[in-house]
Motif scaffolding. Structure first.
Motif, PDB file in Angstrom:
ATOM      1  N   GLU A  17      23.238  27.517  47.827  1.00 28.50           N
ATOM      2  CA  GLU A  17      23.393  28.380  48.993  1.00 28.50           C
ATOM      3  C   GLU A  17      24.503  27.865  49.906  1.00 28.50           C
ATOM      4  OE1 GLU A  17      19.442  28.353  50.585  1.00 28.50           O
ATOM      5  OE2 GLU A  17      18.806  30.037  49.338  1.00 28.50           O
ATOM      6  N   THR A  18      24.559  26.555  50.098  1.00 33.63           N
ATOM      7  CA  THR A  18      25.626  25.965  50.908  1.00 33.63           C
ATOM      8  C   THR A  18      26.979  26.211  50.265  1.00 33.63           C
ATOM      9  OG1 THR A  18      24.097  24.254  51.653  1.00 33.63           O
ATOM     10  CG2 THR A  18      26.456  23.820  51.956  1.00 33.63           C
ATOM     11  N   LEU A  19      27.048  26.054  48.951  1.00 37.63           N
ATOM     12  CA  LEU A  19      28.280  26.278  48.207  1.00 37.63           C
ATOM     13  C   LEU A  19      28.741  27.730  48.350  1.00 37.63           C
ATOM     14  CD1 LEU A  19      30.114  24.643  46.285  1.00 37.63           C
ATOM     15  CD2 LEU A  19      28.766  25.534  44.404  1.00 37.63           C
ATOM     16  N   ARG A  20      27.805  28.671  48.231  1.00 35.32           N
ATOM     17  CA  ARG A  20      28.155  30.079  48.392  1.00 35.32           C
ATOM     18  C   ARG A  20      28.651  30.367  49.803  1.00 35.32           C
ATOM     19  NH1 ARG A  20      26.158  34.035  50.858  1.00 35.32           N
ATOM     20  NH2 ARG A  20      24.188  33.000  51.269  1.00 35.32           N
ATOM     21  N   GLN A  21      27.974  29.764  50.775  1.00 33.78           N
ATOM     22  CA  GLN A  21      28.385  29.949  52.179  1.00 33.78           C
ATOM     23  C   GLN A  21      29.811  29.431  52.396  1.00 33.78           C
ATOM     24  OE1 GLN A  21      25.970  31.081  54.492  1.00 33.78           O
ATOM     25  NE2 GLN A  21      27.407  31.186  56.173  1.00 33.78           N
ATOM     26  N   ASP A  22      30.104  28.243  51.846  1.00 35.31           N
ATOM     27  CA  ASP A  22      31.461  27.690  51.981  1.00 35.31           C
ATOM     28  C   ASP A  22      32.488  28.580  51.303  1.00 35.31           C
ATOM     29  OD1 ASP A  22      30.436  25.574  53.405  1.00 35.31           O
ATOM     30  OD2 ASP A  22      30.545  24.127  51.743  1.00 35.31           O
ATOM     31  N   HIS A  23      32.138  29.133  50.152  1.00 35.10           N
ATOM     32  CA  HIS A  23      33.072  30.021  49.454  1.00 35.10           C
ATOM     33  C   HIS A  23      33.292  31.303  50.247  1.00 35.10           C
ATOM     34  CE1 HIS A  23      34.058  33.089  46.279  1.00 35.10           C
ATOM     35  NE2 HIS A  23      35.012  32.179  46.080  1.00 35.10           N
ATOM     36  N   THR A  24      32.209  31.855  50.804  1.00 32.60           N
ATOM     37  CA  THR A  24      32.307  33.077  51.602  1.00 32.60           C
ATOM     38  C   THR A  24      33.152  32.850  52.849  1.00 32.60           C
ATOM     39  OG1 THR A  24      30.127  33.777  50.827  1.00 32.60           O
ATOM     40  CG2 THR A  24      30.968  34.855  52.795  1.00 32.60           C
ATOM     41  N   ASN A  25      33.020  31.671  53.464  1.00 33.06           N
ATOM     42  CA  ASN A  25      33.776  31.357  54.681  1.00 33.06           C
ATOM     43  C   ASN A  25      35.211  30.921  54.396  1.00 33.06           C
ATOM     44  OD1 ASN A  25      31.541  31.944  56.231  1.00 33.06           O
ATOM     45  ND2 ASN A  25      30.863  29.820  56.347  1.00 33.06           N
ATOM     46  N   ASP A  58      38.302  28.830  42.237  1.00 34.93           N
ATOM     47  CA  ASP A  58      38.233  27.814  41.184  1.00 34.93           C
ATOM     48  C   ASP A  58      37.356  26.627  41.601  1.00 34.93           C
ATOM     49  OD1 ASP A  58      39.839  29.308  39.504  1.00 34.93           O
ATOM     50  OD2 ASP A  58      41.698  28.353  40.193  1.00 34.93           O
ATOM     51  N   ASP A  59      37.519  26.174  42.857  1.00 30.61           N
ATOM     52  CA  ASP A  59      36.689  25.059  43.341  1.00 30.61           C
ATOM     53  C   ASP A  59      35.209  25.465  43.367  1.00 30.61           C
ATOM     54  OD1 ASP A  59      38.872  23.403  43.671  1.00 30.61           O
ATOM     55  OD2 ASP A  59      39.121  23.924  45.796  1.00 30.61           O
ATOM     56  N   TYR A  60      34.954  26.687  43.808  1.00 31.44           N
ATOM     57  CA  TYR A  60      33.587  27.181  43.884  1.00 31.44           C
ATOM     58  C   TYR A  60      32.934  27.190  42.495  1.00 31.44           C
ATOM     59  CZ  TYR A  60      29.806  30.628  44.216  1.00 31.44           C
ATOM     60  OH  TYR A  60      28.607  31.267  44.130  1.00 31.44           O
TER      61      TYR A  60
END
Length: 116
Positions: free
Chosen positions: A89-97, A103-105
């Protein structure tokens, strides 16, 4: 001359009483093995299954608690699973922001899921 009713007796025995006998055996063995019921409750269930026939047996199995699945205890895996879900969830949030590129995501998501 034998009529239709003469051949109904054996079919009735085979069709109704043999399955009932098999269900009674399974239900009574299960009832005897249960350690969560008192002797009085086991006795009441035995009487209900005997006099209730199919309905008593059906009620017994419908009201019987479901046994936990065989294998690992749920508590043994839930903290790890919860941590992975939180990280995803944190990873998705960082990608969304916009903190992570596509690629990193994907690379970090594969690492979290053990797909590398």
């Amino acid at each position: 001359m034998a009529g239709f009713g003469d051949s109904l007796g054996p079919l009735l025995i085979i069709g109704l009483f043999v399955p009932l006998l098999a269900l009674w055996i399974v239900a009574y063995v299960d009832l005897a093995r249960r350690s969560t019921l008192s002797v009085a409750k086991k006795g009441l269930w035995a009487v209900a299954m005997f006099f209730g026939a199919y309905f008593g047996i059906a009620a017994y199995f419908l009201m019987r608690p479901v046994a936990p699945p065989v294998g690992k205890e749920p508590s043994a895996t839930s903290p790890r699973s919860s941590a992975i879900v939180t990280d995803l969830e944190t990873l998705r949030q960082d990608h969304t922001n916009g903190v992570l590129t596509d690629d990193d995501y994907l690379a970090r998501k594969r690492d979290l899921l053990g797909l590398t």
